[in-house]
Motif scaffolding. Structure first.
Motif, mmCIF file in Angstrom:
data_model
loop_
_atom_site.group_PDB
_atom_site.id
_atom_site.type_symbol
_atom_site.label_atom_id
_atom_site.label_comp_id
_atom_site.label_asym_id
_atom_site.label_seq_id
_atom_site.Cartn_x
_atom_site.Cartn_y
_atom_site.Cartn_z
ATOM 1 N N LEU A 44 87.325 38.604 77.296
ATOM 2 C CA LEU A 44 87.128 39.832 78.065
ATOM 3 C C LEU A 44 87.683 39.660 79.479
ATOM 4 N N GLU A 45 87.322 38.557 80.119
ATOM 5 C CA GLU A 45 87.832 38.314 81.469
ATOM 6 C C GLU A 45 89.300 37.912 81.444
ATOM 7 N N ILE A 48 91.717 40.906 81.122
ATOM 8 C CA ILE A 48 91.841 41.700 82.346
ATOM 9 C C ILE A 48 92.671 40.963 83.384
ATOM 10 N N ASN A 60 88.374 52.712 84.939
ATOM 11 C CA ASN A 60 87.303 51.888 84.381
ATOM 12 C C ASN A 60 86.140 52.774 83.992
ATOM 13 N N TYR A 66 78.410 46.379 81.067
ATOM 14 C CA TYR A 66 79.699 45.706 80.902
ATOM 15 C C TYR A 66 80.818 46.475 81.583
ATOM 16 N N THR A 69 80.859 45.380 85.063
ATOM 17 C CA THR A 69 81.455 44.050 85.205
ATOM 18 C C THR A 69 82.973 44.128 85.178
ATOM 19 N N PHE A 70 83.523 44.936 84.276
ATOM 20 C CA PHE A 70 84.974 45.042 84.175
ATOM 21 C C PHE A 70 85.569 45.588 85.478
ATOM 22 N N TRP A 73 85.846 42.746 87.938
ATOM 23 C CA TRP A 73 86.978 41.860 87.651
ATOM 24 C C TRP A 73 88.294 42.515 88.061
ATOM 25 N N SER A 111 90.038 50.579 80.897
ATOM 26 C CA SER A 111 89.067 49.640 80.332
ATOM 27 C C SER A 111 87.874 50.433 79.809
ATOM 28 N N TYR A 140 92.408 48.784 76.974
ATOM 29 C CA TYR A 140 91.629 47.545 76.801
ATOM 30 C C TYR A 140 90.263 47.956 76.275
ATOM 31 N N ASP A 142 86.477 46.718 74.677
ATOM 32 C CA ASP A 142 85.427 45.758 74.342
ATOM 33 C C ASP A 142 84.756 46.247 73.070
#
Length: 366
Positions: A44-45, A48, A60, A66, A69-70, A73, A111, A140, A142
């Motif tokens: 995941l990290e 990105i 985003n 989550y 969090t994205f 990042w 994302s 992207y 998840d």
């Protein structure tokens, strides 16, 4: 000490590649798939940081923790980030994505979390992906909490980076994870001067040292036991059938919602619309004056093995999560979880009907 697991022959590159191929079939993709040696936060990290940089304008989507969090990042990578946040009891819509593109046509990266196990919602990826594809942005996704609980159609949807982990609906290990990478995502990484290199986060290292060499020599010693566990859980899904595994999760979610609505004590689904509710886990909102963490503790005192947890952070006082995924996506576990919560409410003086809740669970299961 000796143990059978300590005496296994090293995992060969051929077998590692074969496991990747089986994961690719699960993801319904012909793209490159890299099985990374760590929990899903690693790809995941890594994905990105490989694709985003100072020239990136990212949309985003935030439907849970989550997504937050994205965004962190992406900002740390130097990207310009446009957050689209919706209430955690609902889901984002394709129209909201389209409207954001109209206001910010420079967006070139999106994302998105498919299902947020922490908040219990799921986003309509197929419709969103159509909008993203028309706009031309990189997508992207998840899919850690959605894979094997609901359809994940990587190629059909046009997902450029799709990350999964095996520890939820797949019923597998947490120590390995995977990401599928489209050709244009690889090209974005290659053109990104800040993409990690010679790093555990580096997808480009995997491409150059593993994929480009025909997957003949592993770049480092694999996590052998976790890889074998991943192989076993994918084989189990193949044997049972992916549709049957997804149906168990869908039924479990429907049964939890039915049970709590029948009990009469004020416990309600946190995600209001059933179509926005994730099959992997069901979140519940406690009645006014009832602390979620205390109610969960009371229910777990009856059976510590039940897959119940209070919400995280600010939601700890009002949200309960029923984690009916993997082997816990079955009638007995769902029945026991719902009735334990209802009986815990009764201990607090709420006028509840545990038997009605149990009957509703059984009826929903069919």
């Amino acid at each position: 000490m000796t143990h059978p697991f300590l005496d296994l022959a090293p995992l060969s590159a051929e077998r590692f590649a074969a496991i990747e191929d089986r994961v690719a079939r699960l993801l319904a993709t012909e793209q490159d798939v890299v099985v990374m040696q760590g929990e899903a936060l690693l790809p995941l990290e890594g994905a990105i940081r490989a694709t985003a940089g100072p020239g990136t304008t990212a949309l985003n989507v935030i439907t849970g923790p989550y997504g937050q969090t994205f965004g962190d990042w992406l900002r740390d990578c130097g990207a310009r980030v446009i957050d689209l946040a919706v209430p955690f009891h609902t889901a984002v819509t394709a129209d909201q994505i389209r409207e954001t593109f109209a206001a910010h046509p420079e967006i070139d990266f999106v994302s998105l979390v498919h299902a947020e196990a922490a908040t219990g919602n799921t986003n309509p990826v197929a419709a969103i992906a159509d909008v993203v594809r028309d706009h031309g942005a990189l997508l992207y996704l998840d899919a850690v909490a959605s894979i094997a609980a609901e359809p994940v159609l990587t190629d059909a949807w046009g997902v450029d980076l799709c990350v999964i982990g095996a520890q939820k609906a797949m019923g597998g290990p947490a120590g390995v994870s995977a990401v599928s990478v489209s050709e244009r995502a690889w090209a974005r990484m290659a053109a990104n001067p800040s993409a990690p290199r010679r790093s555990y986060l580096s997808l480009l290292d995997w491409k150059e040292r593993w994929i480009d060499g025909g997957r003949k020599v592993l770049p480092h010693a694999p996590a052998q036991l976790e890889m074998l566990a991943l192989e076993a859980c994918v084989e189990r899904i193949e044997t049972v059938g992916l549709a049957a595994v997804m149906n168990r999760h869908t039924t479990a979610a429907r049964a939890v919602r039915a049970g709590v609505r029948a009990h009469g004590g004020g416990l309600q689904p946190f995600v209001r619309g059933a179509r926005n509710a994730a099959p992997v886990a069901t979140t519940l909102r406690t009645p006014a004056g009832v602390n979620a963490a205390e109610l969960v503790a009371s229910a777990l005192a009856r059976d510590p093995a039940l897959p119940l947890a209070a919400g995280g952070g600010a939601l700890a006082a009002e949200m309960i999560r029923v984690n009916h995924y993997g082997t816990d996506a079955n009638r007995d576990v769902v029945h026991a979880s719902v009735t334990a919560l209802v009986r815990a409410l009764a201990e607090g003086g709420a006028p509840v009907d545990p038997e009605a809740a149990g009957r509703a669970v059984d009826k929903a299961w069919g």
